[in-house]
Design a protein around this motif. Structure first.
Motif, mmCIF file in Angstrom:
data_model
loop_
_atom_site.group_PDB
_atom_site.id
_atom_site.type_symbol
_atom_site.label_atom_id
_atom_site.label_comp_id
_atom_site.label_asym_id
_atom_site.label_seq_id
_atom_site.Cartn_x
_atom_site.Cartn_y
_atom_site.Cartn_z
ATOM 1 N N CYS A 63 3.891 0.371 4.404
ATOM 2 C CA CYS A 63 4.456 -0.452 3.402
ATOM 3 C C CYS A 63 5.672 -1.190 3.903
ATOM 4 C CB CYS A 63 4.847 0.579 2.173
ATOM 5 S SG CYS A 63 3.306 1.225 1.381
ATOM 6 N N VAL A 64 5.236 -2.270 4.837
ATOM 7 C CA VAL A 64 6.263 -3.325 5.141
ATOM 8 C C VAL A 64 5.738 -4.592 4.906
ATOM 9 C CG1 VAL A 64 7.270 -1.583 6.882
ATOM 10 C CG2 VAL A 64 5.109 -3.155 7.335
ATOM 11 N N PRO A 65 6.653 -5.796 5.059
ATOM 12 C CA PRO A 65 6.014 -6.930 5.023
ATOM 13 C C PRO A 65 5.232 -7.361 6.327
ATOM 14 C CG PRO A 65 8.564 -6.950 4.832
ATOM 15 C CD PRO A 65 8.084 -5.541 5.150
ATOM 16 N N THR A 66 4.185 -8.222 6.232
ATOM 17 C CA THR A 66 3.284 -8.409 7.061
ATOM 18 C C THR A 66 3.675 -8.888 8.374
ATOM 19 O OG1 THR A 66 2.601 -10.640 5.871
ATOM 20 C CG2 THR A 66 1.270 -8.767 5.442
ATOM 21 N N ASP A 67 4.863 -9.645 8.111
ATOM 22 C CA ASP A 67 5.526 -10.066 9.491
ATOM 23 C C ASP A 67 6.393 -8.917 10.116
ATOM 24 O OD1 ASP A 67 8.260 -12.115 7.922
ATOM 25 O OD2 ASP A 67 7.637 -9.978 7.521
ATOM 26 N N GLY A 99 3.692 -1.242 -2.337
ATOM 27 C CA GLY A 99 4.476 -0.094 -2.267
ATOM 28 C C GLY A 99 3.162 0.810 -2.298
ATOM 29 N N PRO A 100 3.182 2.196 -1.862
ATOM 30 C CA PRO A 100 2.104 3.146 -1.498
ATOM 31 C C PRO A 100 1.322 3.335 -2.904
ATOM 32 C CG PRO A 100 4.318 4.461 -1.662
ATOM 33 C CD PRO A 100 4.674 2.924 -1.849
ATOM 34 N N GLU A 101 1.646 3.569 -4.101
ATOM 35 C CA GLU A 101 0.817 3.903 -5.225
ATOM 36 C C GLU A 101 0.088 2.677 -5.792
ATOM 37 O OE1 GLU A 101 3.627 7.342 -4.582
ATOM 38 O OE2 GLU A 101 3.824 5.027 -4.808
ATOM 39 N N GLU A 102 0.888 1.623 -5.981
ATOM 40 C CA GLU A 102 0.186 0.334 -6.527
ATOM 41 C C GLU A 102 -0.793 -0.270 -5.377
ATOM 42 O OE1 GLU A 102 2.950 -2.711 -8.248
ATOM 43 O OE2 GLU A 102 1.281 -4.020 -8.416
ATOM 44 N N GLY A 103 -0.374 0.256 -4.131
ATOM 45 C CA GLY A 103 -0.970 -0.737 -3.121
ATOM 46 C C GLY A 103 -2.242 0.014 -2.949
ATOM 47 N N ALA A 104 -2.436 1.451 -3.085
ATOM 48 C CA ALA A 104 -3.593 2.154 -2.904
ATOM 49 C C ALA A 104 -4.496 1.959 -4.079
ATOM 50 C CB ALA A 104 -3.278 3.687 -3.143
ATOM 51 N N ARG A 105 -4.162 1.680 -5.237
ATOM 52 C CA ARG A 105 -4.727 1.286 -6.495
ATOM 53 C C ARG A 105 -5.645 -0.012 -6.369
ATOM 54 N NH1 ARG A 105 -0.764 3.945 -9.312
ATOM 55 N NH2 ARG A 105 0.393 1.909 -9.781
ATOM 56 N N ALA A 149 -10.279 14.598 -2.745
ATOM 57 C CA ALA A 149 -11.845 14.518 -2.523
ATOM 58 C C ALA A 149 -12.427 13.508 -3.515
ATOM 59 C CB ALA A 149 -12.316 15.922 -2.898
ATOM 60 N N SER A 150 -11.721 12.616 -3.998
ATOM 61 C CA SER A 150 -12.707 11.607 -4.663
ATOM 62 C C SER A 150 -12.183 10.045 -4.663
ATOM 63 C CB SER A 150 -12.433 11.949 -6.276
ATOM 64 O OG SER A 150 -11.231 12.027 -6.789
ATOM 65 N N ARG A 151 -10.758 9.930 -4.812
ATOM 66 C CA ARG A 151 -10.285 8.614 -4.500
ATOM 67 C C ARG A 151 -10.681 8.045 -3.220
ATOM 68 N NH1 ARG A 151 -4.210 8.083 -6.607
ATOM 69 N NH2 ARG A 151 -4.511 6.130 -5.579
ATOM 70 N N ARG A 152 -10.751 6.863 -2.904
ATOM 71 C CA ARG A 152 -11.027 6.380 -1.637
ATOM 72 C C ARG A 152 -9.815 5.826 -0.968
ATOM 73 N NH1 ARG A 152 -15.955 5.980 -4.134
ATOM 74 N NH2 ARG A 152 -17.814 6.394 -2.599
ATOM 75 N N VAL A 153 -8.855 5.551 -1.798
ATOM 76 C CA VAL A 153 -7.555 5.125 -1.212
ATOM 77 C C VAL A 153 -6.430 5.747 -1.624
ATOM 78 C CG1 VAL A 153 -6.288 2.943 -0.436
ATOM 79 C CG2 VAL A 153 -8.589 2.891 -1.051
ATOM 80 N N PHE A 154 -5.446 6.188 -0.817
ATOM 81 C CA PHE A 154 -4.450 7.189 -1.544
ATOM 82 C C PHE A 154 -3.081 6.727 -0.692
ATOM 83 C CE2 PHE A 154 -2.720 11.298 -2.336
ATOM 84 C CZ PHE A 154 -3.380 11.567 -3.490
ATOM 85 N N GLU A 160 5.993 12.353 4.112
ATOM 86 C CA GLU A 160 4.679 12.816 4.657
ATOM 87 C C GLU A 160 4.268 12.163 6.379
ATOM 88 O OE1 GLU A 160 2.524 11.772 1.107
ATOM 89 O OE2 GLU A 160 1.659 13.704 0.872
ATOM 90 N N SER A 161 4.712 10.888 6.216
ATOM 91 C CA SER A 161 4.277 9.957 7.379
ATOM 92 C C SER A 161 5.501 10.135 8.446
ATOM 93 C CB SER A 161 4.184 8.557 7.180
ATOM 94 O OG SER A 161 5.424 8.103 6.647
ATOM 95 N N GLY A 162 6.800 10.587 8.064
ATOM 96 C CA GLY A 162 7.821 10.592 9.205
ATOM 97 C C GLY A 162 8.413 9.322 9.039
ATOM 98 N N GLY A 163 8.012 8.142 8.484
ATOM 99 C CA GLY A 163 8.472 6.871 8.890
ATOM 100 C C GLY A 163 8.279 6.077 7.500
ATOM 101 N N HIS A 164 7.747 4.783 7.589
ATOM 102 C CA HIS A 164 7.224 4.229 6.304
ATOM 103 C C HIS A 164 6.613 4.859 5.516
ATOM 104 C CE1 HIS A 164 9.780 0.877 8.004
ATOM 105 N NE2 HIS A 164 9.014 0.844 9.067
ATOM 106 N N ALA A 165 6.605 4.596 4.163
ATOM 107 C CA ALA A 165 5.513 5.024 3.379
ATOM 108 C C ALA A 165 4.306 4.174 3.713
ATOM 109 C CB ALA A 165 6.022 4.578 1.835
ATOM 110 N N ARG A 166 3.156 4.735 3.313
ATOM 111 C CA ARG A 166 1.872 4.268 3.706
ATOM 112 C C ARG A 166 0.736 4.195 2.718
ATOM 113 N NH1 ARG A 166 0.632 5.577 10.005
ATOM 114 N NH2 ARG A 166 2.731 5.531 11.053
#
Ligand code: 6PG
Length: 232
Positions: A63-67, A99-105, A149-154, A160-166
């Motif tokens: 969850c960082v800018p594309t650049d 961000g992780p939640e909205e990006g996953a949805r 076990a059901s959602r395809r993106v989380f 959890e990652s030890g770095g940026h949210a993902r």
């Protein structure tokens, strides 16, 4: 290793396009696949692919800018996309900037808009890397995403990652693929690669949970990464 993976990409691409007119491939983040992406961006590989029928997805994103230097999309753009004549609408980055939640949805909605038909196969080919701690994509040991076990993106938190949210594809999404290829290189991965190839299956080794239901699973290692497994 990279050449073998590039040849597999070409073969899977040709088969998918001839049978369905479209090839859905998931790209891995990290540094290992850079050699593969460079090969696909250059001859003799690049002109052997009908990029107009290829759709590129990501297995995970930070969850960082594309650049940002740690953007998986940014890495692929630099070594592959900038050299290809691929339609923009065929490139499907995860929107880490949401961000992780909205990006996953957002990504769940995007990938659910298509299916390859046969039993809901989502992806024709998935490339994955392997972390020294046994993670793959952003399925880190002990993370909630591993047990999804059901959602395809989380979403994956910074803790959890030890770095940026993902954002990460989950096991249901990854295990729905026709072909999954692990690319593993370097001596630092020799121990975890040996555990993975030994057939150990455990949630503390998330990469071992990659078991395509109706697809095939292939491991491409360089000599250093294969050192311990070969010696066993
Ligand atoms: C990521 C990747 C991750 C990666 C492994 C191996 O976004 O970091 O998806 O799963 O494949 O961490 O990374 P390297 O190839 O850099 O060793």
């Amino acid at each position: 290793m990279h050449r073998a993976a590039a040849e597999q990409f070409l073969g899977a691409c040709r088969d998918a396009i001839s049978s369905r007119g479209r090839f859905n491939a998931v790209l891995s983040g990290g540094t290992t696949p850079l050699g593969l992406y460079s090969l696909l961006a250059s001859e003799p590989f690049s002109s052997r692919v009908d990029w107009s029928a290829v759709h590129l997805y990501w297995g995970d994103e930070r969850c960082v800018p594309t650049d940002h230097s740690e953007s998986n999309f940014g890495m692929v753009k630099k070594v592959l996309l900038d050299f290809l004549d691929i339609p923009g609408e065929n490139v499907h980055p995860m929107k880490g900037e949401l961000g992780p939640e909205e990006g996953a949805r957002d990504y769940e909605n995007l990938i659910m808009d298509f299916s390859t038909g046969e039993g809901g196969m989502l992806f024709d080919l998935v490339f994955l890397g392997l972390g020294a701690d046994g993670h793959t994509a952003s399925l880190f040991p002990g993370s909630r995403a591993v047990n999804e076990a059901s959602r395809r993106v989380f979403p994956v938190s910074r803790d959890e990652s030890g770095g940026h949210a993902r954002i990460t594809l989950t096991l249901p999404a990854l295990n729905s693929a026709s072909i999954v290829i692990f690319l593993i290189a370097g001596g630092a991965k020799a121990g975890v690669a040996a555990r993975l190839l030994s057939g150990e299956v455990a949630s503390i080794l998330p990469a071992s949970m990659i078991q395509p239901e109706d697809g095939c699973l292939e491991f491409y290692l360089d000599a250093e990464a294969a050192r311990i497994w070969q010696a066993a």
